[in-house]
Design a protein around this motif. Sequence first.
Motif, PDB file in Angstrom:
ATOM      1  N   PHE A 248      63.654  33.587 -71.508  1.00 53.69           N
ATOM      2  CA  PHE A 248      62.435  33.365 -71.148  1.00 53.69           C
ATOM      3  C   PHE A 248      62.078  32.152 -72.082  1.00 53.69           C
ATOM      4  O   PHE A 248      61.395  31.066 -71.861  1.00 53.69           O
ATOM      5  CB  PHE A 248      61.360  34.281 -71.129  1.00 53.69           C
ATOM      6  N   GLU A 249      62.237  32.163 -73.483  1.00 49.34           N
ATOM      7  CA  GLU A 249      62.168  31.568 -74.596  1.00 49.34           C
ATOM      8  C   GLU A 249      62.957  29.847 -74.443  1.00 49.34           C
ATOM      9  O   GLU A 249      62.208  29.041 -74.547  1.00 49.34           O
ATOM     10  CB  GLU A 249      62.529  31.855 -75.895  1.00 49.34           C
ATOM     11  N   THR A 250      64.040  30.173 -73.839  1.00 47.84           N
ATOM     12  CA  THR A 250      64.712  28.945 -73.436  1.00 47.84           C
ATOM     13  C   THR A 250      64.039  28.188 -72.363  1.00 47.84           C
ATOM     14  O   THR A 250      63.952  26.889 -72.399  1.00 47.84           O
ATOM     15  CB  THR A 250      66.204  29.316 -72.890  1.00 47.84           C
ATOM     16  N   ALA A 251      63.553  28.734 -71.332  1.00 47.45           N
ATOM     17  CA  ALA A 251      62.958  28.177 -70.357  1.00 47.45           C
ATOM     18  C   ALA A 251      61.665  27.703 -70.739  1.00 47.45           C
ATOM     19  O   ALA A 251      61.308  26.341 -70.444  1.00 47.45           O
ATOM     20  CB  ALA A 251      62.525  29.329 -69.134  1.00 47.45           C
ATOM     21  N   LEU A 252      61.003  28.283 -71.578  1.00 49.91           N
ATOM     22  CA  LEU A 252      59.604  27.721 -72.232  1.00 49.91           C
ATOM     23  C   LEU A 252      60.055  26.257 -73.006  1.00 49.91           C
ATOM     24  O   LEU A 252      59.241  25.362 -72.905  1.00 49.91           O
ATOM     25  CB  LEU A 252      59.250  28.717 -73.164  1.00 49.91           C
ATOM     26  N   SER A 253      61.133  26.328 -73.792  1.00 46.68           N
ATOM     27  CA  SER A 253      61.585  25.310 -74.581  1.00 46.68           C
ATOM     28  C   SER A 253      61.617  24.035 -73.612  1.00 46.68           C
ATOM     29  O   SER A 253      61.706  22.729 -74.224  1.00 46.68           O
ATOM     30  CB  SER A 253      62.686  25.593 -75.427  1.00 46.68           C
TER      31      SER A 253
END
Length: 206
Positions: A108-113
Amino acid sequence: MAMQRRKLSNPLALAVLVTLWQKPMHPYEIAQTLRSQGKDATTKIKYGSLYTVVQNLEKHGFVEVADVERAGNRPERTVYGLTDAGRQEASEWLSDLLAVPAKEFPIFETALSFLAVLHPDEVVRLLKERLKNLEVEAVSGRAALAKLYETLPRLFLVEVEYQVHMVEAQTEWVRGFLEEIEKGSLPGVDGWRRFHETGELPPEFT
């Protein structure tokens, strides 16, 4: 304080060591015990992988053969017990994990970035869908936890409690972030929107 480099790093290995702390067991019994104690909610358990993990633990001297069970026509089952080295390894490993924060990489952090490649309105739509799923997960998690409290001491449910708190924390953050995008109070949101409408990268983004 840096985390020590371990001979084995698979979390399932730690789960096996801690489970064998209770008593010697054969691999199938280890898997059944982990599942019956709800540890499959925090550790991925596959019988084939578990058997390989046990063999690796034996190779490094952390477990040893305690007995070989023979019952009628059934295949022999090797029972493994924890060695002194295994107890020390489990204790030190667990101490490291509790004391030293490790950088993890949730998807999810990857997607947010990378979310800026999508239009703000599309991000709002997708995050609203995520928020709905998170709210359901949080409610069902609380209900399951309340049920577990009826039969198990809280000491043995802290990892489930932590999971529920993390879901609730993410729910709160997503809700607040959504509000910022929709109200236009998120710094850079106007340039983000202009980029998708004109194809021109705003000066403040370069």
